[in-house]
Enzyme design. Structure first.
Site, PDB file in Angstrom:
ATOM      1  N   HIS A  47      15.903  52.948  92.149  1.00 48.30           N
ATOM      2  CA  HIS A  47      17.162  53.192  92.870  1.00 48.30           C
ATOM      3  C   HIS A  47      17.035  52.751  94.338  1.00 48.30           C
ATOM      4  CE1 HIS A  47      17.326  56.577  89.773  1.00 48.30           C
ATOM      5  NE2 HIS A  47      18.441  55.922  89.511  1.00 48.30           N
ATOM      6  N   LEU A  80      16.427  60.307  91.931  1.00 44.97           N
ATOM      7  CA  LEU A  80      16.153  58.969  92.452  1.00 44.97           C
ATOM      8  C   LEU A  80      14.668  58.636  92.432  1.00 44.97           C
ATOM      9  CD1 LEU A  80      18.603  58.940  95.516  1.00 44.97           C
ATOM     10  CD2 LEU A  80      19.017  58.136  93.178  1.00 44.97           C
ATOM     11  N   SER A  84      14.526  57.706  85.570  1.00 50.59           N
ATOM     12  CA  SER A  84      14.598  59.160  85.804  1.00 50.59           C
ATOM     13  C   SER A  84      14.056  59.908  84.599  1.00 50.59           C
ATOM     14  CB  SER A  84      16.044  59.579  86.051  1.00 50.59           C
ATOM     15  OG  SER A  84      16.592  58.821  87.116  1.00 50.59           O
ATOM     16  N   GLY A 122      20.973  47.742  88.516  1.00 52.29           N
ATOM     17  CA  GLY A 122      19.622  47.313  88.177  1.00 52.29           C
ATOM     18  C   GLY A 122      19.586  46.658  86.802  1.00 52.29           C
TER      19      GLY A 122
END
Ligand code: AMP
Length: 275
Positions: free
Chosen positions: A31, A27, A179, A140
């Site tokens: 996020h 995360l 990420s 997102g």
């Protein structure tokens, strides 16, 4: 915050307004922005943390995808999450006999460069929504084609949830948080900022001038050359309709500029919307 590993352990109070934020973990603030928004709009916030094997192709980074569950749990707790759903692969996929395929909108771009990717995404998101039964489900816009695919699936299959699409969160130099950014070495990390700069420059050009078809394709080609000159191997840089993901010949309000490419061995995507 509770951590549930099994579907049977979720025990959600269905009299409350439930929000679901699907993630693959590792995360970051992108996020967290979804979790905070969910926290404001719902009574019970469920975050799923599941690295979904079916959305990775052979030779992609499923086994090396960053996993940092302890840190993730801490971040989710700080963001006010109520339940972290972190199931095993066998809990989510006791069998793999049913797959959801969203035709059309998933065909090009990510769909072309990552065959089967959106089948895996659509299938796991459908399963997570069925498991959690959220009133609200958060995604997102960083993964804009994913938003378009999920929206089409929810419409086509009458899935009873409201989708909420959230703005992309960026680093100070403009790089979209991901990420996968942690794969970049310091030099690549510096170069990566060029992607959002080029996209934003293109957006300004396309929103301030009335470009003809040949000027539009010339602008896209020039930007591709700029990125390539910085060592970024472009897979696509295109102007598309934000819902159908069909290419557009000239800019229009609400259209999106979408990018995917490699920096070294790291694949990055980004997009901006024309105002
Ligand atoms: P992932 O863990 O990469 O599957 O992402 C989980 C959710 O977070 C997806 O809906 C992503 O689009 C969203 N997300 C990832 N990065 C960002 C970002 N930089 N800004 C906003 N949302 C993001």
């Amino acid at each position: 915050m509770r951590i549930a590993r099994a579907i049977a352990d979720l025990r959600l109070d269905r009299s409350r307004r439930i929000a679901l934020v699907p993630t693959m973990g590792a995360l970051h603030e992108g996020h967290v922005s979804l979790m905070r928004r969910a926290r404001q709009e719902a009574d019970l916030v469920v975050v799923s943390l599941f690295v979904n094997p079916t959305q990775f192709g052979p030779g992609e980074d499923f086994s090396s995808y960053p996993r940092a569950e302890e840190q993730d749990a801490e971040m989710a707790m700080q963001a006010g999450v109520d339940v972290l759903f972190a199931p095993s692969v066998s809990e989510v996929y006791p069998r793999r006999t049913t797959t959801i395929q969203v035709k059309g909108v998933s065909a090009r771009w990510e769909g072309e460069h990552r065959p089967g990717h959106f089948d895996g995404v659509a299938t796991v998101v459908c399963k997570l929504i069925n498991i959690v039964q959220p009133q609200l489900t958060y995604f997102g816009k960083k993964d804009l084609q994913q938003c378009a695919v999920i929206l089409r699936m929810v419409e086509d299959l009458n899935i009873p949830t409201t989708l909420v699409f959230c703005e992309t969160i960026r680093e100070a130099d403009g790089l979209a948080m991901s990420s996968r950014n942690r794969y970049l070495n310091p030099h690549e990390r510096e170069t990566a900022a060029r992607i959002s700069h080029v996209l934003h420059d293109l957006r300004s050009k396309m929103s301030s001038q009335k470009l003809a078809e040949d000027q539009t394709s010339a602008a896209l080609l020039a930007s591709t050359a700029d990125l390539e000159a910085h060592g970024i191997r472009v897979q696509y840089l295109a102007l598309v309709d934000s819902r159908s993901f069909e290419p557009l010949p000239i800019p229009e309000s609400g259209a999106s500029l979408i990018f995917a490419g490699y920096l070294g061995s790291t694949r990055l995507i980004d997009n901006v919307q024309i105002p």
